[in-house]
Each structure stands twice: as structure tokens, then as C-alpha cells.
Design a protein around this motif. Structure first.
Motif, PDB file in Angstrom:
ATOM      1  N   TYR A  90     -38.608  -9.673 -15.713  1.00  0.00           N
ATOM      2  CA  TYR A  90     -37.567  -8.726 -15.264  1.00  0.00           C
ATOM      3  C   TYR A  90     -37.229  -8.968 -13.802  1.00  0.00           C
ATOM      4  O   TYR A  90     -36.036  -9.004 -13.429  1.00  0.00           O
ATOM      5  CB  TYR A  90     -38.060  -7.302 -15.474  1.00  0.00           C
ATOM      6  N   SER A 124     -51.447  -7.629 -25.436  1.00  0.00           N
ATOM      7  CA  SER A 124     -50.512  -6.589 -25.010  1.00  0.00           C
ATOM      8  C   SER A 124     -50.476  -6.453 -23.497  1.00  0.00           C
ATOM      9  O   SER A 124     -49.401  -6.308 -22.898  1.00  0.00           O
ATOM     10  CB  SER A 124     -50.913  -5.267 -25.646  1.00  0.00           C
ATOM     11  N   HIS A 125     -51.640  -6.517 -22.855  1.00  0.00           N
ATOM     12  CA  HIS A 125     -51.681  -6.401 -21.397  1.00  0.00           C
ATOM     13  C   HIS A 125     -51.008  -7.605 -20.735  1.00  0.00           C
ATOM     14  O   HIS A 125     -50.223  -7.454 -19.791  1.00  0.00           O
ATOM     15  CB  HIS A 125     -53.135  -6.289 -20.939  1.00  0.00           C
ATOM     16  N   ASP A 171     -43.720  -9.388 -18.825  1.00  0.00           N
ATOM     17  CA  ASP A 171     -42.438  -8.683 -18.917  1.00  0.00           C
ATOM     18  C   ASP A 171     -41.977  -8.234 -17.533  1.00  0.00           C
ATOM     19  O   ASP A 171     -40.788  -8.364 -17.191  1.00  0.00           O
ATOM     20  CB  ASP A 171     -42.592  -7.484 -19.853  1.00  0.00           C
ATOM     21  N   ASP A 172     -42.887  -7.713 -16.715  1.00  0.00           N
ATOM     22  CA  ASP A 172     -42.527  -7.327 -15.350  1.00  0.00           C
ATOM     23  C   ASP A 172     -42.095  -8.540 -14.534  1.00  0.00           C
ATOM     24  O   ASP A 172     -41.138  -8.471 -13.747  1.00  0.00           O
ATOM     25  CB  ASP A 172     -43.719  -6.641 -14.672  1.00  0.00           C
ATOM     26  N   LYS A 199     -43.586 -12.277 -25.606  1.00  0.00           N
ATOM     27  CA  LYS A 199     -44.413 -12.779 -26.705  1.00  0.00           C
ATOM     28  C   LYS A 199     -44.027 -14.198 -27.071  1.00  0.00           C
ATOM     29  O   LYS A 199     -44.892 -15.043 -27.388  1.00  0.00           O
ATOM     30  CB  LYS A 199     -44.279 -11.861 -27.913  1.00  0.00           C
ATOM     31  N   ALA A 217     -48.724  -9.563 -22.040  1.00  0.00           N
ATOM     32  CA  ALA A 217     -47.291  -9.496 -22.302  1.00  0.00           C
ATOM     33  C   ALA A 217     -46.614  -8.476 -21.385  1.00  0.00           C
ATOM     34  O   ALA A 217     -45.476  -8.692 -20.930  1.00  0.00           O
ATOM     35  CB  ALA A 217     -47.048  -9.134 -23.764  1.00  0.00           C
ATOM     36  N   SER A 218     -47.316  -7.375 -21.086  1.00  0.00           N
ATOM     37  CA  SER A 218     -46.747  -6.383 -20.163  1.00  0.00           C
ATOM     38  C   SER A 218     -46.589  -6.961 -18.763  1.00  0.00           C
ATOM     39  O   SER A 218     -45.560  -6.763 -18.103  1.00  0.00           O
ATOM     40  CB  SER A 218     -47.646  -5.142 -20.143  1.00  0.00           C
ATOM     41  N   LEU A 219     -47.606  -7.704 -18.292  1.00  0.00           N
ATOM     42  CA  LEU A 219     -47.503  -8.328 -16.973  1.00  0.00           C
ATOM     43  C   LEU A 219     -46.378  -9.360 -16.940  1.00  0.00           C
ATOM     44  O   LEU A 219     -45.621  -9.455 -15.962  1.00  0.00           O
ATOM     45  CB  LEU A 219     -48.834  -8.987 -16.612  1.00  0.00           C
ATOM     46  N   THR A 266     -38.419 -13.538 -25.042  1.00  0.00           N
ATOM     47  CA  THR A 266     -39.295 -12.374 -24.883  1.00  0.00           C
ATOM     48  C   THR A 266     -40.653 -12.827 -24.362  1.00  0.00           C
ATOM     49  O   THR A 266     -41.027 -14.008 -24.494  1.00  0.00           O
ATOM     50  CB  THR A 266     -39.470 -11.662 -26.227  1.00  0.00           C
TER      51      THR A 266
END
Length: 485
Positions: free
Chosen positions: A57, A46-47, A53-54, A73, A49-51, A71
Motif C-alpha cells: 500500500y 496471515s501475519h 499488504d502495508d 498472498k 501477508a498483513s505486513l 495481492t
């Protein structure tokens, strides 16, 4: 390198596949920054994937929407797939969320791309000095002739004496800016390369463990031969060239004197104002300790998993034996009432061998030995028996407190280093109490392959020395996490 070897590497090397990938700039920049630059060796899905995602973007906003359409993931699944081999996806204990770590292929690819950058200064003098020093260590480190070794030692002593005389005369040679930059550049290259090598060391340890598991799974001999093979190879990881080299490095790094000296030297170098100074190298030795501790934890985890794997194999073998016995019983019951002419069974003999009791020899009384007890006088004990009533009690609480105090500063320490910091006051009884310490804040490990010498003075002022197997106190996982925070 030959053509066939290069062609084989092109098809099998994960690092080469990474450099040829369509999204190579994204993979190298993101994984290089997270796992290499920040020295992260375990991160939750999760961590990560969050990095990512930023990162996606920001890139889509700058390069145009749809540049990276998947995505986070999906990208992580692609990068951790066996066909790619750039991320290692695994589960840790007591967690149902996957975690990621970069593979050595990512380290190699990032290092190769970094090497493509143009460098304004390339140092050569310090590397030549390093070559000379390494060659001297190889040649004189394997020399068995005492005269040749003495000649080399006298030459080095003469150089040191000449340097001392020059300093006493006030003739001090100081490195110029070029010399400092040259040596700092080599230090930075070796420090970063050493940190990246730890990830490959872990991979090699897992490969050795996988070879042992494959040998057990494909074993075709008896169970006794399998146990001999496993017991003979129980130190396969630690006794390998990789394991011995890593243990020697880790022991050297855990030495208090060497670690203090290394900390002081790095701190002074960072303040000399050398051009191109990297602030991250100021705490590179702490990154070495963390990476080395993780490699040690990997070895312990692999040993525990191998033990459980063997237990499972024994359970399956016992279950197979019970299934065979039940099959024999079922068959015997099925043919119990069947009478067939062609059913026959061979026996050892037509009649049993009988041995009558009277054929055995009768009891014979043993011959009595004559003892002459004349002329025996009563003796007198020499010495005092008061020592039999003396008891020594050692309170383990102060000893545990001494170990806690040292482990707050470092994750691991040997018993010899603990005794050097807090000398023995109650002699051998206190040393034995150290060996029996049990506390939830640290773990105790006995290393039979190494020994430590412990010295103390008894009540009479006599110096006592004991040689014991190396005892290592390691900070527990929860305590280590609190200490780092």
C-alpha cells in the motif's frame, strides 16, 4: 572460479535469481527487514501477508497505483514456489495455517547488496591481528611436540608479564578512536554473519535428514541390512562436521561464565561511544541463543520425524507380508479341488527319519561327591548391622525448584551447572534423584557423547566425585513462551 561453474551458479542459485528478479528491490527490502533485521525465523502466513499488504500500500501510493498489482498472498506464493526458493513454507504442529521462514539465499542476497554500499571507514589492523591469532591456533593447536608448545606458551607469558610490568609502572596504552572503530566494525560484521549462518545450519541439517530418507526409500537390500544402516547412521546429523561445530559453539555459548562475560563486554562496548554503534548489537548474544535453540529444536524434530518414518516403513512391510500370505491362501483354495497330471511338488525325502526311544541312552545317576564338614567352627560377624536399617529419603520438590529457578533466566542448563549453583547435600542419593526428575515445565535429555564431573562432600568430610553422562534440562515450549513475554 571457472566459466562453467559461474554459468551453473547463474542458473541454479536462488540468491542469483533473486538479484535478477523484476521485483528484487521489493523482495530484498521486505524480506530483509522482516527476517534478517528483525531476526524472525517463524511467522504465520496471515501475519506476514498483513505486513506485506502495508508495504505494498505504501509503495503503490508513493510510486503510483498499479506498480505492484498482485495481492500479498500471490506474492508470497510466488516467492515460496520451488522455482524461486526464497521462502520456506511449512506447517507447525497443532496448526493448519502455513508458516514462513526465509531461506539462506535471502541472507546471501541481502548481505551482498549491503556490501555494495560505500563505507567511509574500512578497518584493516584488527583483521590482520585476527589472521595472526587464527594461524597460531591452527599451527600450535595441531602441534604434538611438547617443546614447541612450551616455547609458544613461554613467549605468550613473557608478553603478558611485560604488559603487567608496564601497567604497574603506569604506562597504559589505550586504544584511540580509530582502533576502537576498527575493532567494533569487525565485531559487527562477525556478529551479523554468525547470526545469518544459523539459518544455513538449519538448511544443512534438513539436507542431511533428506539424504537419510532417500536412502531408506530407495533401499534394495534386506530389512536387517536397512536396520544396520539406520542404526549406524542414527547420529548422522550430530556427528557431521556441521553438527560438531554447531554443538561446540552452542556449548560455549551456554557456559554461564562465558555468557556473563560476553554480556558484560557487549554492554561496556555499547557505552564507549564508538562511532557507528548499532543498538541492535547490544543484545546480539540473545539472538544467537534464540537462533541456536531453534536449530537444536530442528534437530530434535528431524530425529522424531525420522523415527515415525521408519515406523511407517515397518508397518507397510508387515502389511505387504500379510498380503502375500492371503494371496497364497487364496491360490491354495482355488486349486484345492483341481486334479491335473502335470501338478507335482518336490518333498525332502520319501520317508521320515525315525528315532526310537530305546535307542537313547538310559539314565545314569550322577556320582556323589563326599564332603568333610568336620572342624568347622561357628563364626562371628564383624561390624554393625545398623547401616542396613538406615534409609535416606530425598525430596524431589526442592531439586525441581532449583532447576525452575535457573531456567527462568536461560532456556537450557546442564546438571553439572545446576549442582554448581545448588551443591549436593545428601550425596549420591540426591544425584540419582536429579537423574530421575520429571516435571511438565522442563524436559530432560541425556547426551551420551559428553560427560560431566559432579563433586560433593560426604558426612565424614571426604570429597566424592562422580562422572555421569551430560544431562541437559531444557525449558518447555509453553514455559519458554511465558518467560519471554
Amino acid at each position: 572460479m571457472q566459466f562453467d561453474e559461474i554459468a551453473g551458479l547463474r542458473g541454479s542459485s536462488a540468491a542469483w535469481r533473486l538479484l535478477r528478479a523484476d521485483n528484487a528491490p521489493l523482495i530484498l527490502s521486505f524480506l530483509g527487514r522482516v527476517f534478517v533485521d528483525e531476526n524472525i525465523r517463524e511467522i504465520s502466513a496471515s501475519h506476514l501477508a498483513s505486513l506485506l499488504d502495508d508495504e505494498l500500500y505504501a509503495l503503490n501510493k508513493r510510486l503510483g497505483e498499479g506498480t505492484f498489482p498482485k495481492t500479498p498472498k500471490a506474492y508470497l506464493d510466488d516467492w515460496s514456489a520451488p522455482a524461486a526458493g526464497w521462502l520456506r513454507k511449512y506447517y507447525i504442529a497443532d496448526s493448519d495455517e502455513p508458516h514462513y521462514d526465509a531461506t539462506p539465499s535471502v541472507e546471501r542476497a541481502v548481505a551482498w547488496v549491503n556490501a555494495l554500499r560505500e563505507r567511509g571507514f574500512v578497518g584493516t589492523e584488527s583483521r590482520l591481528n585476527t589472521v595472526f591469532e587464527l594461524l597460531r591456533q591452527i599451527v600450535y593447536g595441531t602441534e604434538t611436540d611438547p617443546e614447541i608448545r612450551l616455547t609458544e606458551l613461554r613467549r605468550r607469558r613473557a608478553e603478558i608479564d611485560a604488559e603487567i610490568d608496564a601497567v604497574e609502572r603506569g604506562d597504559i596504552t589505550v586504544l584511540d578512536d580509530t582502533g576502537r572503530s576498527d575493532r567494533y566494525q569487525q565485531f559487527a560484521d562477525i556478529a551479523r554473519a554468525l547470526l545469518s549462518d544459523f539459518r544455513e545450519v538449519e538448511t544443512n541439517f534438513r539436507a542431511l535428514d533428506r539424504q537419510m530418507r532417500e536412502r531408506i526409500a530407495t533401499w534394495g537390500g534386506t530389512k536387517g541390512e536397512l536396520l544396520d544402516e539406520v542404526v549406524g547412521s542414527r547420529n548422522l546429523i550430530s556427528d557431521s562436521d556441521q553438527g560438531r561445530s554447531f554443538q561446540a559453539f552452542y556449548d560455549l555459548l551456554l557456559s554461564t561464565d562465558r555468557l556473563d562475560e560476553l554480556t558484560g563486554l557487549i554492554g561496556r562496548v555499547q557505552t564507549l561511544g564508538v562511532s557507528g554503534t548499532d543498538p541492535r548489537l547490544g543484545h546480539i548474544h540473545h539472538d544467537w541463543l534464540d537462533a541456536g535453540g531453534r536449530a537444536q529444536a530442528t534437530v530434535r524434530q528431524l530425529s522424531e520425524q525420522l523415527r515415525r518414518f521408519l515406523d511407517d516403513q515397518v508397518w507397510l512391510e508387515n502389511r505387504r507380508v500379510m498380503d502375500l500370505l492371503r494371496g497364497i491362501e487364496t491360490t491354495a483354495i482355488a486349486v484345492r479341488d483341481q486334479r491335473t497330471d502335470d501338478f507335482r511338488h518336490d518333498i525332502d525325502a520319501a520317508a521320515p527319519a525315525i528315532v526310537l526311544p530305546m535307542e537313547r541312552p538310559l539314565y545314569r545317576k550322577p556320582a556323589a561327591a563326599s564332603v568333610d564338614s568336620s572342624g568347622i567352627a561357628a563364626g562371628h560377624a564383624e561390624g554393625s548391622s545398623a547401616a542396613l536399617f538406615e534409609q535416606v529419603h530425598v525430596d524431589p520438590a526442592p531439586l525441581i525448584k532449583s532447576v525452575h529457578k535457573i531456567l527462568r533466566k536461560q532456556p537450557q542448563i546442564t546438571l553439572g551447572e545446576v549442582v554448581a549453583t545448588a551443591p549436593l547435600r545428601q550425596g549420591l542419593a540426591e544425584l540419582v534423584t536429579y537423574l530421575a526428575l520429571d516435571d511438565a515445565a522442563f524436559a530432560k535429555t541425556f547426551d551420551d557423547n559428553a560427560t560431566d564431573t559432579v563433586t560433593w562432600s560426604d558426612d565424614d568430610g571426604v570429597t566424592r566425585t562422580a562422572r555421569i553422562p551430560r544431562v541437559i534440562f531444557t525449558r518447555a515450549a509453553t514455559t519458554a513462551g511465558v518467560a519471554r513475554r
